[in-house]
Design a protein around this motif. Sequence first.
Motif, PDB file in Angstrom:
ATOM      1  N   UNK A 194      50.323  45.107  46.535  1.00 22.91           N
ATOM      2  CA  UNK A 194      49.005  45.953  45.965  1.00 22.91           C
ATOM      3  C   UNK A 194      49.320  47.357  45.328  1.00 22.91           C
ATOM      4  N   UNK A 195      48.560  47.825  44.533  1.00 23.04           N
ATOM      5  CA  UNK A 195      48.957  49.076  43.845  1.00 23.04           C
ATOM      6  C   UNK A 195      48.934  50.441  44.753  1.00 23.04           C
ATOM      7  N   UNK A 196      50.102  50.998  44.766  1.00 21.98           N
ATOM      8  CA  UNK A 196      50.336  52.086  45.662  1.00 21.98           C
ATOM      9  C   UNK A 196      49.374  53.291  45.858  1.00 21.98           C
ATOM     10  N   UNK A 197      48.967  53.677  46.930  1.00 24.28           N
ATOM     11  CA  UNK A 197      48.208  54.673  47.342  1.00 24.28           C
ATOM     12  C   UNK A 197      46.585  54.580  46.853  1.00 24.28           C
ATOM     13  N   UNK A 198      46.310  53.038  46.806  1.00 28.56           N
ATOM     14  CA  UNK A 198      45.122  52.799  46.212  1.00 28.56           C
ATOM     15  C   UNK A 198      44.137  52.135  47.328  1.00 28.56           C
ATOM     16  N   UNK A 199      44.733  51.792  48.279  1.00 24.42           N
ATOM     17  CA  UNK A 199      44.093  51.273  49.447  1.00 24.42           C
ATOM     18  C   UNK A 199      43.512  49.673  48.926  1.00 24.42           C
ATOM     19  N   UNK A 200      44.321  48.826  48.281  1.00 25.46           N
ATOM     20  CA  UNK A 200      43.658  47.563  47.857  1.00 25.46           C
ATOM     21  C   UNK A 200      44.375  46.233  48.446  1.00 25.46           C
ATOM     22  N   UNK A 201      44.881  46.652  49.709  1.00 29.14           N
ATOM     23  CA  UNK A 201      45.257  45.391  50.592  1.00 29.14           C
ATOM     24  C   UNK A 201      43.922  44.785  50.785  1.00 29.14           C
ATOM     25  N   UNK A 202      44.145  43.502  51.265  1.00 25.80           N
ATOM     26  CA  UNK A 202      42.894  42.638  51.452  1.00 25.80           C
ATOM     27  C   UNK A 202      42.144  43.121  52.666  1.00 25.80           C
ATOM     28  N   UNK A 203      42.567  43.801  53.753  1.00 31.79           N
ATOM     29  CA  UNK A 203      41.946  44.074  54.912  1.00 31.79           C
ATOM     30  C   UNK A 203      41.293  45.399  54.542  1.00 31.79           C
ATOM     31  N   UNK A 204      41.987  46.148  53.554  1.00 34.49           N
ATOM     32  CA  UNK A 204      41.039  47.484  53.337  1.00 34.49           C
ATOM     33  C   UNK A 204      39.947  46.935  52.427  1.00 34.49           C
ATOM     34  N   UNK A 205      40.212  45.928  51.570  1.00 30.78           N
ATOM     35  CA  UNK A 205      38.826  45.606  50.697  1.00 30.78           C
ATOM     36  C   UNK A 205      37.823  44.909  51.431  1.00 30.78           C
ATOM     37  N   UNK A 356      46.637  31.282  40.855  1.00 29.85           N
ATOM     38  CA  UNK A 356      46.069  31.504  39.641  1.00 29.85           C
ATOM     39  C   UNK A 356      46.618  32.434  38.878  1.00 29.85           C
ATOM     40  N   UNK A 357      47.100  32.381  37.760  1.00 24.81           N
ATOM     41  CA  UNK A 357      47.807  33.568  37.119  1.00 24.81           C
ATOM     42  C   UNK A 357      47.002  34.997  37.146  1.00 24.81           C
ATOM     43  N   UNK A 358      45.630  34.987  37.218  1.00 21.94           N
ATOM     44  CA  UNK A 358      45.257  36.451  37.105  1.00 21.94           C
ATOM     45  C   UNK A 358      45.479  36.903  38.576  1.00 21.94           C
ATOM     46  N   UNK A 359      45.642  36.177  39.678  1.00 23.80           N
ATOM     47  CA  UNK A 359      45.823  36.373  41.103  1.00 23.80           C
ATOM     48  C   UNK A 359      47.426  36.719  41.185  1.00 23.80           C
ATOM     49  N   UNK A 360      48.226  36.394  40.411  1.00 27.96           N
ATOM     50  CA  UNK A 360      49.554  36.532  40.778  1.00 27.96           C
ATOM     51  C   UNK A 360      50.432  37.734  40.675  1.00 27.96           C
ATOM     52  N   UNK A 361      51.074  38.343  41.427  1.00 28.44           N
ATOM     53  CA  UNK A 361      51.523  39.609  41.051  1.00 28.44           C
ATOM     54  C   UNK A 361      52.637  39.324  40.279  1.00 28.44           C
ATOM     55  N   UNK A 362      53.303  38.424  40.101  1.00 21.08           N
ATOM     56  CA  UNK A 362      54.488  38.044  39.066  1.00 21.08           C
ATOM     57  C   UNK A 362      55.550  37.326  39.818  1.00 21.08           C
ATOM     58  N   UNK A 363      55.606  37.418  41.182  1.00 15.00           N
ATOM     59  CA  UNK A 363      56.693  36.622  41.754  1.00 15.00           C
ATOM     60  C   UNK A 363      56.308  35.142  42.162  1.00 15.00           C
ATOM     61  N   UNK A 368      48.350  40.174  43.383  1.00  9.32           N
ATOM     62  CA  UNK A 368      48.193  41.498  42.925  1.00  9.32           C
ATOM     63  C   UNK A 368      46.810  41.927  43.489  1.00  9.32           C
ATOM     64  N   UNK A 369      46.375  43.020  42.968  1.00 10.86           N
ATOM     65  CA  UNK A 369      44.822  43.762  43.425  1.00 10.86           C
ATOM     66  C   UNK A 369      43.818  42.326  43.169  1.00 10.86           C
ATOM     67  N   UNK A 370      43.618  41.887  42.109  1.00  4.07           N
ATOM     68  CA  UNK A 370      42.713  40.995  41.968  1.00  4.07           C
ATOM     69  C   UNK A 370      42.826  39.937  42.929  1.00  4.07           C
TER      70      UNK A 370
END
Length: 384
Positions: A194-205, A356-363, A368-370
């Motif tokens: 997740x984006x650093x320093x943004x609190x975008x991990x799923x438990x945070x969201x 789903x590509x829109x959810x893929x961090x790239x690996x 990713x955040x979405x």
Amino acid sequence: MNEHKYSDSHWVGSWFASQTYFDGNFAEERFEDQTIRMIIHPHAFGSKIRLKFSNLYGSEPAVFGTVTAALAAKDKGIVPGTGRQVTLNGQFNIAIPAGEEIYTDPVDLQLNEHVDVAVSVYVPKSTRTSTWHFSPPRSTYVAEGNHAEDSNADFFRNNLHSYYWLSGMEVLTQDEHFRVIVALGDSITEGSTSTSDANHRWPDIFFERLRREHPSQSISVLNAGIVGNQILKNGPEIGMPIGGESVLSRLDRDLFLHSGVTDVIFLEGINDIGLGNATANQLIAGLKGVATRVHEKGLRIFAGTLPPFGGAPYYSNEKELIRQEVNRWILTNEVFDGIIDFNTALADPEHPEQLLPVYDFGDHLHPCDAGFKALADCIPLSLL
């Protein structure tokens, strides 16, 4: 601590970081005459806190000359006037014996929503890094010398991405109905992509969603995710110390010892397939074992289906068949108190073995955040 002063109150978990074996390939091997400033994101609020430090894997005491807790400001600083000295048994020097974990004395610090906490630890003498939490999506800052009490961020010139010795924070509450949910899992729960320093991990969201949709209910969500973690094997068994102890080995420390814990959301197993080469039967037996132990403690556990990993470095058609078999069992079993279909939330409908590509961090393995938001949004609140 004078317990009778708090007889009408009890501690609840506000923040947590699972501790693992140190691996010098990723971070500082020693600290000496340096201050480590670590930023944590609380999920429970109040006016009195205590910190938890761990030297679980240390072979020597970890000695801190100064420890402070303060409200975090932007860019490494702390809010002036909020710094509090942290003590242990009334002493400013905090020594954690090898192999042990400790809670500090209570600290008066007012925590409110949307304010992070900066914990600054001054390490005076050369101390080997032994116990840590690898790669949180939060920046940790290091200064030369003792700057634990400084609000000025200019001293903190070195940036790292790990927590050192700091494993938890609890808040004192009088709310008898406070609920603590533990998110137990691997890097997908830890939120390492997740984006650093943004609190975008799923438990945070998910915590923010609970606050938004059920504002009258006092709930915290503790993150007990570890990068590379498995249900069945310890990290060193596969040459990956940062993977930590297996879930079956760390349940007591990372789940049952939390103050006020009531529920568990469990998402794990893909590393057992990809890294540990577990069979479906072995993994299902491990899942049953976790559920049994959780129920023995009187807690509820909700299991998540394993998201797709098609195209990931350790993917194969054979391993995909194992994932599908495990998911079929998760969806039809009666071992857990409820099921969360994380797989469907993230899968590409046209290529269900892939994210789903829109959810893929790239690996092709991590969201990713979405993707993390999709995980948080798919959890049926009716379960809780």
